[in-house]
Design a protein around this motif. Sequence first.
Motif, mmCIF file in Angstrom:
data_model
loop_
_atom_site.group_PDB
_atom_site.id
_atom_site.type_symbol
_atom_site.label_atom_id
_atom_site.label_comp_id
_atom_site.label_asym_id
_atom_site.label_seq_id
_atom_site.Cartn_x
_atom_site.Cartn_y
_atom_site.Cartn_z
ATOM 1 N N TRP A 251 0.959 -1.170 0.257
ATOM 2 C CA TRP A 251 -0.090 -0.191 -0.165
ATOM 3 C C TRP A 251 0.959 1.278 -0.015
ATOM 4 O O TRP A 251 0.579 2.175 -0.855
ATOM 5 C CB TRP A 251 -1.076 -0.238 1.115
ATOM 6 N N ASN A 252 1.827 1.519 0.908
ATOM 7 C CA ASN A 252 2.559 2.693 1.049
ATOM 8 C C ASN A 252 3.253 3.068 -0.345
ATOM 9 O O ASN A 252 3.272 4.117 -0.877
ATOM 10 C CB ASN A 252 3.374 2.376 2.124
ATOM 11 N N GLU A 253 3.995 1.882 -0.844
ATOM 12 C CA GLU A 253 4.816 2.292 -1.998
ATOM 13 C C GLU A 253 3.711 2.275 -3.219
ATOM 14 O O GLU A 253 4.032 3.009 -4.010
ATOM 15 C CB GLU A 253 5.756 1.025 -2.270
ATOM 16 N N GLY A 254 2.740 1.542 -3.084
ATOM 17 C CA GLY A 254 1.910 1.665 -4.251
ATOM 18 C C GLY A 254 1.084 3.116 -4.258
ATOM 19 O O GLY A 254 1.233 3.767 -5.225
ATOM 20 N N TYR A 255 0.808 3.540 -3.182
ATOM 21 C CA TYR A 255 0.216 4.909 -3.204
ATOM 22 C C TYR A 255 1.200 5.986 -3.651
ATOM 23 O O TYR A 255 0.814 6.946 -4.251
ATOM 24 C CB TYR A 255 -0.482 5.469 -1.775
ATOM 25 N N ASP A 256 2.397 5.913 -3.155
ATOM 26 C CA ASP A 256 3.554 6.827 -3.878
ATOM 27 C C ASP A 256 3.611 6.736 -5.208
ATOM 28 O O ASP A 256 4.021 7.527 -5.845
ATOM 29 C CB ASP A 256 4.706 6.339 -3.033
ATOM 30 N N SER A 257 3.502 5.575 -5.820
ATOM 31 C CA SER A 257 3.283 5.135 -7.162
ATOM 32 C C SER A 257 2.350 5.994 -8.050
ATOM 33 O O SER A 257 2.593 5.929 -9.315
ATOM 34 C CB SER A 257 3.633 3.881 -7.392
ATOM 35 N N LEU A 258 1.170 6.444 -7.350
ATOM 36 C CA LEU A 258 0.120 6.812 -7.993
ATOM 37 C C LEU A 258 0.171 8.262 -8.602
ATOM 38 O O LEU A 258 0.805 9.131 -7.776
ATOM 39 C CB LEU A 258 -1.185 6.621 -7.012
ATOM 40 N N ALA A 259 0.086 8.127 -9.889
ATOM 41 C CA ALA A 259 -0.032 9.695 -10.497
ATOM 42 C C ALA A 259 -1.117 10.802 -9.838
ATOM 43 O O ALA A 259 -2.182 10.173 -9.300
ATOM 44 C CB ALA A 259 -0.110 9.664 -11.948
ATOM 45 N N LEU A 260 -1.114 11.950 -9.887
ATOM 46 C CA LEU A 260 -2.219 13.038 -9.789
ATOM 47 C C LEU A 260 -3.441 12.460 -10.499
ATOM 48 O O LEU A 260 -3.323 11.935 -11.545
ATOM 49 C CB LEU A 260 -1.784 14.303 -10.061
ATOM 50 N N HIS A 261 -4.570 12.764 -9.817
ATOM 51 C CA HIS A 261 -5.911 12.046 -10.423
ATOM 52 C C HIS A 261 -5.900 10.628 -10.814
ATOM 53 O O HIS A 261 -6.653 10.207 -11.564
ATOM 54 C CB HIS A 261 -6.134 12.824 -11.508
ATOM 55 N N GLY A 262 -5.034 9.906 -9.978
ATOM 56 C CA GLY A 262 -4.772 8.537 -10.141
ATOM 57 C C GLY A 262 -6.082 7.721 -9.600
ATOM 58 O O GLY A 262 -6.780 8.055 -8.717
ATOM 59 N N ARG A 263 -6.231 6.528 -10.154
ATOM 60 C CA ARG A 263 -7.316 5.601 -9.426
ATOM 61 C C ARG A 263 -6.561 4.384 -8.978
ATOM 62 O O ARG A 263 -5.807 3.897 -9.686
ATOM 63 C CB ARG A 263 -8.199 5.022 -10.546
ATOM 64 N N TYR A 264 -6.809 3.949 -7.802
ATOM 65 C CA TYR A 264 -6.141 2.884 -7.148
ATOM 66 C C TYR A 264 -7.314 2.158 -6.905
ATOM 67 O O TYR A 264 -8.042 2.177 -6.096
ATOM 68 C CB TYR A 264 -5.581 3.416 -5.680
ATOM 69 N N ALA A 265 -7.163 0.826 -7.438
ATOM 70 C CA ALA A 265 -8.115 -0.261 -7.448
ATOM 71 C C ALA A 265 -7.703 -1.384 -6.625
ATOM 72 O O ALA A 265 -6.479 -2.108 -6.947
ATOM 73 C CB ALA A 265 -8.536 -0.840 -8.893
ATOM 74 N N PHE A 266 -8.314 -1.640 -5.393
ATOM 75 C CA PHE A 266 -7.979 -2.656 -4.413
ATOM 76 C C PHE A 266 -8.621 -4.018 -5.067
ATOM 77 O O PHE A 266 -9.895 -4.043 -5.100
ATOM 78 C CB PHE A 266 -8.531 -2.370 -3.020
ATOM 79 N N VAL A 267 -8.038 -4.991 -5.377
ATOM 80 C CA VAL A 267 -8.519 -6.276 -5.806
ATOM 81 C C VAL A 267 -8.383 -7.495 -4.832
ATOM 82 O O VAL A 267 -8.744 -8.392 -4.728
ATOM 83 C CB VAL A 267 -7.930 -6.690 -7.286
ATOM 84 N N GLY A 268 -7.118 -7.381 -4.037
ATOM 85 C CA GLY A 268 -6.844 -8.291 -3.257
ATOM 86 C C GLY A 268 -6.308 -7.935 -1.954
ATOM 87 O O GLY A 268 -5.883 -6.767 -1.775
ATOM 88 N N GLN A 269 -6.560 -8.882 -0.928
ATOM 89 C CA GLN A 269 -5.667 -8.756 0.307
ATOM 90 C C GLN A 269 -5.173 -9.964 0.840
ATOM 91 O O GLN A 269 -5.918 -10.872 1.329
ATOM 92 C CB GLN A 269 -6.575 -8.059 1.452
ATOM 93 N N LEU A 270 -3.700 -9.952 0.475
ATOM 94 C CA LEU A 270 -3.254 -11.342 0.792
ATOM 95 C C LEU A 270 -2.971 -11.532 2.234
ATOM 96 O O LEU A 270 -2.520 -12.789 2.805
ATOM 97 C CB LEU A 270 -2.089 -11.695 -0.037
ATOM 98 N N PHE A 271 -2.780 -10.633 3.034
ATOM 99 C CA PHE A 271 -2.377 -10.670 4.347
ATOM 100 C C PHE A 271 -3.412 -9.685 5.284
ATOM 101 O O PHE A 271 -4.117 -9.318 4.692
ATOM 102 C CB PHE A 271 -0.955 -9.523 4.555
ATOM 103 N N GLY A 272 -3.180 -9.867 6.718
ATOM 104 C CA GLY A 272 -4.132 -9.343 7.520
ATOM 105 C C GLY A 272 -4.228 -7.870 8.094
ATOM 106 O O GLY A 272 -4.979 -7.377 8.353
ATOM 107 N N GLU A 273 -3.008 -7.177 7.640
ATOM 108 C CA GLU A 273 -2.818 -5.914 8.343
ATOM 109 C C GLU A 273 -3.738 -5.058 7.866
ATOM 110 O O GLU A 273 -4.288 -4.939 6.468
ATOM 111 C CB GLU A 273 -1.442 -5.524 7.944
ATOM 112 N N ASP A 274 -3.994 -3.890 8.768
ATOM 113 C CA ASP A 274 -4.603 -2.570 8.089
ATOM 114 C C ASP A 274 -3.738 -1.744 7.424
ATOM 115 O O ASP A 274 -2.449 -1.854 7.705
ATOM 116 C CB ASP A 274 -5.126 -1.726 9.397
#
Length: 345
Positions: A251-274
Motif C-alpha cells: 500500500w505505502n509504496e503503491g500509493y506513492d507510485s500513483l499519479a495525480l488524479h490516479g485511480r487505485y483499485a483494490f482487488v486483493g488482500q493477501l495479508f491481514g494488516e490494516d
Amino acid sequence: MTLPVTMQAAVLAGPGDADAFTLQTVPTPQPGPGDVLVRVRACGVSYRDIVERNGTYRRDVVFPLIIGLEIAGEVAALGEGVSDLKVGDRVCSKAFSACGQCKYCRSGRETTCRRRQPTRGGYAEYCCLPQDVWVRTPDDMPFETSCALGPGAGVALNAVRDTAHVQLGDTVLVTGATGGVGLPAVQIARLAGARVIALTRSEDKREALMTAGAHEVVVMAADGGFARAVKALTDGEGADVIIDTVGSRVWNEGYDSLALHGRYAFVGQLFGEDISINPARIFFKRAQLLGVGSVSRAQLADVIAMTASGGLKPLVGKILPLAEVAEAHRLVEKAAVIGRVVVTP
Ligand SMILES: [Zn+2]
C-alpha cells in the motif's frame, strides 16, 4: 446419461495443512429446483481454496467440506426450472451465485447480491450448484483454460475495464502481476491500450511477464520498495491506475507510485494488516480509491469471448490429477508456478 450413485471427492474433515484432504467415495449430489449438476473436468486451485483449507477464511465454511470454486465441466443433469442450459453443454463457474431479484442484481451489481452464495465443490467428480453460477463455454475451449476464467480473468476485467476504467494511453501498474488475477490484468490492460508496468518480487519472473504483455517489469527491492522505480519509468509522474492484487503490504509504496488524479483499485488482500493514510494525501492527489469485487455473469461471458477469439491467453501452469491435490496446494502456497494450477477429477 445415467448418473453414478457415488463419486470420488477430495474431502476436508477440518482445517489443516495441504495434507488435510482425503480422497473419499461420497454420494453424487442431486440437483434440486434451479440447480445444475456438472461433471467436473477441471478445477483451478485459487488462493481462496488455500485460506478455506487452512482455516483463515471462515465465512460459510462448515466441515466436512468439498472446496474448489474454479470449475469447468459438462452439464450432467438439470434441476426443475432450468431452461438456459442443456445436458452436455460445457460450462465454467463464477465464484458465487446471485438471486437475480434483489436491488443489486437488478442494477447490474450482482456481485453484492444480499443472497449470494459462495461457489464450492469442484474437488469432486460432480458438482451441483445453482444455475446462476454456470456460464456456457465453446466446445473447443479446453476445460483447463476455462475453469479459472471467472475468478481470474473475469475479476481482472472487472478491475481494469469496469472499475478503474482504463483508457487508451493510461499507464497501469499491476501488483502481484504473476498471480491469478495479476497476469490477466496485465493482458487486459494492454488490450485496453495502456502502457503496462508489472510488479513482481523476483527477477526470474520478468520474462514471463514480458511475454504476457507487460511493457516494463519492476522487481521489488529487498526492502519492498518500488515507487522510485515506477516514478523513474513515468517521468516522475507515477501510474494513472494501480491494479493492486496484493493489498496492505504494497500500500505505502503503491500509493506513492500513483499519479495525480490516479485511480487505485483494490482487488486483493493477501495479508491481514490494516493500512493507514492521512486523508489530505488523498485529496492533494485528487485520488480515487476503488473496491473491486468478484465477477458478474456478463464479465465472465466477455472474458470467455475474449479467450475464444485469442485476444486473451490464460496461462495454465500445471495440471495434476485430483489425487495430488495436496501437491497442487503446496505449489500455489509457494507461488512456485506461473499461471493456474489445475486439478482434474
Ligand atoms: Zn440478488
